[in-house]
Structure formats: C-alpha cells, structure tokens
Design a protein around this motif. Structure first.
Motif, short mmCIF file in Angstrom:
data_model
loop_
_atom_site.label_atom_id
_atom_site.label_comp_id
_atom_site.label_asym_id
_atom_site.label_seq_id
_atom_site.Cartn_x
_atom_site.Cartn_y
_atom_site.Cartn_z
N ARG A 238 -64.81 8.53 -39.10
CA ARG A 238 -66.16 7.96 -39.10
C ARG A 238 -66.99 8.57 -37.98
O ARG A 238 -68.21 8.73 -38.12
CB ARG A 238 -66.12 6.44 -38.94
N GLU A 239 -66.36 8.89 -36.86
CA GLU A 239 -67.10 9.53 -35.77
C GLU A 239 -67.63 10.90 -36.20
O GLU A 239 -68.74 11.29 -35.81
CB GLU A 239 -66.19 9.68 -34.54
N ASP A 240 -66.85 11.64 -37.00
CA ASP A 240 -67.34 12.92 -37.52
C ASP A 240 -68.54 12.69 -38.43
O ASP A 240 -69.55 13.39 -38.35
CB ASP A 240 -66.24 13.62 -38.32
N LEU A 241 -68.43 11.71 -39.32
CA LEU A 241 -69.52 11.41 -40.24
C LEU A 241 -70.76 10.94 -39.50
O LEU A 241 -71.89 11.27 -39.88
CB LEU A 241 -69.06 10.33 -41.23
N ALA A 242 -70.56 10.20 -38.43
CA ALA A 242 -71.69 9.71 -37.63
C ALA A 242 -72.57 10.85 -37.13
O ALA A 242 -73.79 10.67 -36.94
CB ALA A 242 -71.18 8.91 -36.44
N ALA A 243 -71.98 12.02 -36.93
CA ALA A 243 -72.75 13.14 -36.39
C ALA A 243 -73.91 13.52 -37.29
O ALA A 243 -74.95 14.01 -36.81
CB ALA A 243 -71.83 14.35 -36.19
N VAL A 244 -73.77 13.30 -38.61
CA VAL A 244 -74.89 13.57 -39.53
C VAL A 244 -76.05 12.64 -39.22
O VAL A 244 -77.19 13.06 -38.99
CB VAL A 244 -74.45 13.42 -40.99
N ALA A 245 -75.78 11.35 -39.22
CA ALA A 245 -76.83 10.36 -38.98
C ALA A 245 -77.44 10.49 -37.59
O ALA A 245 -78.66 10.35 -37.41
CB ALA A 245 -76.28 8.95 -39.19
N ALA B 87 -66.06 18.85 -39.05
CA ALA B 87 -65.92 19.40 -37.70
C ALA B 87 -67.17 20.17 -37.29
O ALA B 87 -67.57 20.14 -36.12
CB ALA B 87 -64.69 20.31 -37.64
N PHE B 88 -67.80 20.84 -38.24
CA PHE B 88 -69.03 21.59 -37.94
C PHE B 88 -70.13 20.68 -37.42
O PHE B 88 -70.74 20.94 -36.38
CB PHE B 88 -69.49 22.32 -39.20
N VAL B 89 -70.38 19.57 -38.12
CA VAL B 89 -71.46 18.68 -37.68
C VAL B 89 -71.05 17.92 -36.43
O VAL B 89 -71.88 17.68 -35.55
CB VAL B 89 -71.90 17.72 -38.81
N ALA B 90 -69.77 17.55 -36.32
CA ALA B 90 -69.31 16.83 -35.12
C ALA B 90 -69.45 17.70 -33.88
O ALA B 90 -69.66 17.18 -32.77
CB ALA B 90 -67.86 16.38 -35.29
N GLY B 91 -69.37 19.01 -34.04
CA GLY B 91 -69.54 19.93 -32.93
C GLY B 91 -70.98 20.31 -32.65
O GLY B 91 -71.23 21.24 -31.86
N GLY B 92 -71.93 19.62 -33.27
CA GLY B 92 -73.35 19.89 -33.03
C GLY B 92 -73.92 21.00 -33.88
O GLY B 92 -75.02 21.48 -33.61
N GLY B 93 -73.21 21.39 -34.94
CA GLY B 93 -73.63 22.53 -35.74
C GLY B 93 -74.96 22.37 -36.42
O GLY B 93 -75.66 23.37 -36.65
N MET B 94 -75.35 21.13 -36.77
CA MET B 94 -76.62 20.93 -37.48
C MET B 94 -77.75 20.49 -36.55
O MET B 94 -78.87 20.26 -37.01
CB MET B 94 -76.45 19.92 -38.61
N GLY B 95 -77.47 20.41 -35.26
CA GLY B 95 -78.49 20.03 -34.29
C GLY B 95 -79.39 21.19 -33.90
O GLY B 95 -79.19 22.34 -34.35
N PRO B 96 -80.39 20.94 -33.08
CA PRO B 96 -81.37 21.99 -32.73
C PRO B 96 -80.76 23.18 -32.02
O PRO B 96 -81.30 24.29 -32.09
CB PRO B 96 -82.37 21.25 -31.84
N ASP B 97 -79.65 22.99 -31.33
CA ASP B 97 -78.99 24.10 -30.63
C ASP B 97 -77.79 24.64 -31.39
O ASP B 97 -77.07 25.52 -30.89
CB ASP B 97 -78.56 23.65 -29.23
#
Length: 386
Positions: A165-172, A315-325
C-alpha cells in the motif's frame, strides 16, 4: 502513402478551454459545455462558424445539435461519439482528427461536460433487481462498483509482485503534490502525507479514499485543426503524432478477468498499435498523462505502454519516478485524483499546456507527451508532440 503517414502530424490541437471546477456548479451541463467550447475557440482564435466537426462521449447528455445551435456553428460534416466512459476522450479526439486529416472536415471540437457532484448523475449508484447483461459475470460475486473490480486487480498485482500500500500511495501523493501547486485543482489547498493516506477509510481493499477519483463538476473542450492551419492561429500548435484505440479479445466493460493475462488489458492492444504508427517510442516520452480514476490504473498503464517493465511500476513510482524530479513526470496537474474528474479530458489539456510551455508544473524542455485513457475499459491513447 501508408495509413500512418496519412495521419501522422497532419493535425494539431489548436485550442483548449475549461470552466471552473467545483463540487457543485450552478450551470447546467449544456451551459458548461458551451462555456468550455467558447473558451477553447477563443484560445485558438477560431470563429464558431468555422467548426464543422464534433466529437463527444456516448455518455454526454447534451446532443450535438444543441451545441451547434447555441454556439452558432455552421453546417457540420462529421460528428461521432465514443463509448466506455473513461476510455473515450482520446478516441473522440482521434476520430475527429482522422476526419480533419482526410479532408472530411476542417475544424473539430471535442468536449466533455459533467455534473458528477450531483448524486443523481452517478451511474454506479443504482442497483438492478435482476442482472441479465455482461454484469452477471462480476456483480453476483460482490463486485458491484468499478472500484471493486480495480481493487481485485490490485490485490493480484500485490500478490504477483510484492507491491505494498505504501508503494501505491506514491501515486496519490505525487498527484496531490502537483495539485497543491495548481490553482485550478480541487485539492489545491489540501496537502497530504503518507500518514494521512494510510489513515484514510478503506473503500475496496486495498484501495482507500485517496485511491479514488474526485466527484466534481465542470467542462473541458479541445479544438482540432489541420497542422498547417494551426500554425497561423493564436497558440503554438500541439501536433497529434499518433492515435489508436484498443480492445482485447476477452474484454468486458470494466474487466479483463477472462483473458489469458488479466494485466494485458485493452491498454496493451492500444499500445502495440500506437507505437507501431509512431516515430516516438516509450523511451522518448518526456511527460505522461495517464488515466487515473483509481490509482492502480497508473501502474497498469505504465507497464502496458512500455514505460516500465512488467511488475516494475510500483517500485518506479515509490522511488519518485512520476514526480517533478523523476525520469517521467506523470499527471502533472493533479489528474483525476486531485485536480478534477472529467473522464480524463483534463489530462489532454495538461498535455497541451506542457508542450506549449505554459503548465503550472512545467517540465523543462519537454517535447513529447503520451495521453492514455482508462486501462480497465476498451480505450485509446494519443502521442502528442511540439
């Protein structure tokens, strides 16, 4: 000339427009649609009398003749509707673009107008006394809402790939952070952290409140013209480079449970045909606007469109992959989870702003954008470029 060569870069999005977004706007859906279309035409610098093509959703409550009459359009030469709700916006734009590219029409308008904040407009709220259509394969098992069906898929994804769920949270969380910087977003003044996400009420395990899209009112419109025409208009044109729709063999309206691989959804069919036509591949995409009525759809789409390997999206989104940086900013206006829910039309307008260089959360030097629609329905996608 091949079919893809006849379409590729021949049309452009020349104008975009929107109304205010809110949970309860006073205007009717017709009024909202007309407001958004007028704004898009003004943005493009196109007179209403030039519009001769229209595209919308089968779920749109306002018929084409009401739009044409209220806005003063001339004679129409093309009009179409696309089904499947969240899977429709790219199909509606792509079909109008095909008509323009083939010379059937000159100027097209696509719109989506909704008053989802009105409980009577929520199509999933009703209960059928007897089920004799395709829903008989899922609803008797307790999957009565789209969120239930997507939750089942996420449970399987977590089992297969060890996602949490923590990985999924990274999207929201990523999309909420984008929305907090967006003055038009409904969640602009509501920051969220991991603790708040994990403490939110469960809607369909493992999906909590913040994994679900907003209930909101508003309208968005897009103007499509020939690329050479668009270059003479007000704004920098955004070229429609490639387009496809897709539906897998075993797909139903909201599920693909009966296929050999439930994670190769209709997005997989769309993606294969999209990239076949395109000079731009997944590794060339600078920003993505991915349909997100539910946060797992972002993970599934990242993988189906080849933006991540199979099982790698969490893992991609949890590592900040979809964020501005990150290497691939995703849903940079806040998306359906935190900006507004208009069946993904806001993803298109945000893609256009990014390629114009006018986005609030602007990605530096971006030249290409993928826009995708709902992974869990028959759907469509666009590759846009400067």
């Amino acid at each position: 000339m091949s079919g893809s060569a006849a379409f590729k870069d021949k049309t452009a999005i020349a104008g975009i427009g929107q109304t205010a977004f809110a949970k309860g706007l006073p205007e009717t859906e017709l009024q909202l649609a007309c407001m958004a279309i007028r704004a898009a035409l003004d943005d493009a610098g196109v007179d209403a009398s030039e519009v001769d093509a229209l595209g919308c959703f089968t779920q749109e409550t306002t018929p084409e003749f009401e739009i044409a009459r209220n806005l003063g359009f001339g004679e129409l030469h093309y009009f179409s509707q696309v089904a499947h709700g969240g899977g429709a916006i790219c199909g509606a734009i792509g079909q109008v673009a095909m008509a323009v590219a083939l010379g059937i029409a000159n100027v097209g308008v696509v719109w989506r107008s909704r008053k989802r904040g009105d409980p009577s407009k929520r199509q999933w709220a009703g209960v059928q006394p007897r089920i004799d259509d395709h829903w008989k394969w899922s609803r008797p098992h307790g999957l009565s809402r789209p969120v239930d069906e997507v939750a089942m898929m996420m449970q399987r994804y977590m089992h297969d790939h060890g996602a949490t769920r923590e990985d999924l949270a990274a999207v929201a969380l990523a999309q909420r952070a984008y929305a907090n910087n967006n003055p038009d977003a409904l969640m602009r003044e509501k920051p969220m952290d991991m603790a708040a996400y994990l403490d939110a009420r469960m809607i369909a395990d493992p999906l909590c409140l913040f994994d679900n899209c907003l209930e909101s009112d508003g309208a968005i419109a897009i103007v499509v013209t020939r690329a050479d025409h668009a270059r003479d208009l007000c704004e920098r044109p955004v070229l429609i480079h490639a387009f496809s729709q897709g539906m897998t063999r075993e797909h139903q309206l909201m599920t693909d449970y009966h296929g050999a691989d439930p994670f190769r959804s209709s997005s997989g069919a769309t993606a294969d045909n999209l990239w076949r036509q395109s000079d731009i591949g997944p590794s060339d995409i600078g920003v993505a606007q991915i349909y997100d009525a539910f946060s797992p759809l972002v993970l599934f789409s990242l993988e189906n469109y080849g933006l991540c390997g199979r099982g790698e999206a969490a893992a991609f989104v949890a590592g900040g992959g979809m964020g501005p940086d990150g290497p691939l900013p995703v849903n940079t206006s806040g998306g359906s989870l935190s900006e507004v829910y208009l069946h993904g039309a806001n993803l298109v307008t945000e893609g256009v702003r990014q390629l114009r260089g006018s986005a609030i959360n602007q990605v530096e030097g971006v030249e290409t954008c993928l826009v995708s629609t709902c992974d869990s329905t028959p759907n469509g996608a666009l590759v846009l470029r400067r």
